[in-house]
Scaffold this motif. Structure first.
Motif, PDB file in Angstrom:
ATOM      1  N   UNK A 104       0.825  -1.204   0.000  1.00  0.00           N
ATOM      2  CA  UNK A 104       0.000   0.000   0.000  1.00  0.00           C
ATOM      3  C   UNK A 104       0.862   1.258   0.000  1.00  0.00           C
ATOM      4  N   UNK A 105       1.939   1.230   0.791  1.00  0.00           N
ATOM      5  CA  UNK A 105       2.847   2.388   0.827  1.00  0.00           C
ATOM      6  C   UNK A 105       3.492   2.609  -0.532  1.00  0.00           C
ATOM      7  N   UNK A 106       3.858   1.516  -1.205  1.00  0.00           N
ATOM      8  CA  UNK A 106       4.467   1.626  -2.535  1.00  0.00           C
ATOM      9  C   UNK A 106       3.474   2.208  -3.531  1.00  0.00           C
ATOM     10  N   UNK A 107       2.223   1.800  -3.468  1.00  0.00           N
ATOM     11  CA  UNK A 107       1.207   2.317  -4.384  1.00  0.00           C
ATOM     12  C   UNK A 107       0.901   3.784  -4.116  1.00  0.00           C
ATOM     13  N   UNK A 108       0.988   4.195  -2.859  1.00  0.00           N
ATOM     14  CA  UNK A 108       0.813   5.618  -2.563  1.00  0.00           C
ATOM     15  C   UNK A 108       1.930   6.432  -3.219  1.00  0.00           C
ATOM     16  N   UNK A 109       3.142   5.880  -3.195  1.00  0.00           N
ATOM     17  CA  UNK A 109       4.262   6.565  -3.838  1.00  0.00           C
ATOM     18  C   UNK A 109       4.105   6.587  -5.347  1.00  0.00           C
ATOM     19  N   UNK A 110       3.635   5.483  -5.922  1.00  0.00           N
ATOM     20  CA  UNK A 110       3.401   5.422  -7.369  1.00  0.00           C
ATOM     21  C   UNK A 110       2.383   6.481  -7.778  1.00  0.00           C
ATOM     22  N   UNK A 111       1.321   6.607  -6.993  1.00  0.00           N
ATOM     23  CA  UNK A 111       0.292   7.606  -7.305  1.00  0.00           C
ATOM     24  C   UNK A 111       0.861   9.016  -7.208  1.00  0.00           C
TER      25      UNK A 111
END
Length: 211
Positions: A47-54
């Motif tokens: 989830x943290x990685x996807x927040x960064x991707x966004x």
């Protein structure tokens, strides 16, 4: 490879999908439930990685439409990596890029292209790219269905994800029918839709290994 080019040149609309491929949109609400089934949970790290991707996407797109290679690096590649698709037993092959065009509001012809990665010969990851505007995903769905309809075993379920970097949707074909999921947008004020995109990718990845 020649087959893919021929498909790209001749299948560009939903009417052609039906007339030339014999594929029709399923009216059965249970035909394509895989994208909204009980999906795998995401870890805090994912989830943290996807927040960064966004955040990366929103930062990069603030200066204008992203080109294909940027979309691949910033959004698509992290998604495929998190889904585990770069690891065994998954294998990719690449389809020949297909040029697309549409008429703009002022009559100008807008040009772009479609690239497709095929996972395990059962899951199509289709990227649509344009240098002057964001093409609607509707333009890429017939192309994706054409690729999938050319599969040697149409009696088994096949899946695809179509994206332009800012939006995502999923498709399924089985026999002579197809289904389309809801649309998921990277730019969403109240939720990160990349969570759902990754969960669906993981689920479809497991399904194609089991089939």
């Amino acid at each position: 490879m020649t087959r893919s080019l021929a498909i790209g040149e001749n299948i560009t609309t939903f009417r052609q999908v039906q007339e030339k491929l014999g594929l029709t949109l399923s009216e059965d609400s249970q035909f394509f439930t895989e994208w909204m089934a009980e999906l795998p949970a995401l870890s805090d790290t994912e989830q943290a990685r996807l927040e960064q991707v966004r955040r990366n996407y929103l930062y990069q797109v603030s200066d204008g439409i992203l080109l294909e290679e940027t979309i691949k690096m910033v959004v698509l590649s992290p998604l495929l990596e998190l889904a585990g698709f770069y690891q065994a037993p998954y294998k990719f092959r690449t389809e020949v890029p297909v040029e697309i065009e549409a008429e703009g509001d002022n009559g100008e012809i807008l040009r772009g292209r479609i690239d497709a990665l095929v996972l395990q010969d059962k899951l199509w990851i289709v990227l649509i790219e344009s240098k002057k505007t964001t093409f609607d995903l509707e333009l890429a769905i017939p192309q994706s269905l054409a690729y999938m309809a050319a599969h040697s075993e149409p009696e088994q379920p096949l899946y695809g994800m179509v994206t332009n970097g800012s939006s995502y949707l999923f498709v399924k074909t089985l026999s002579k029918q197809y289904g389309i999921s809801d649309l998921f947008a990277t730019r969403s004020q109240y939720r990160n839709n990349l969570y759902e995109v990754l969960r669906i990718l993981k689920h479809l990845g497991q399904l194609i290994l089991q089939s």
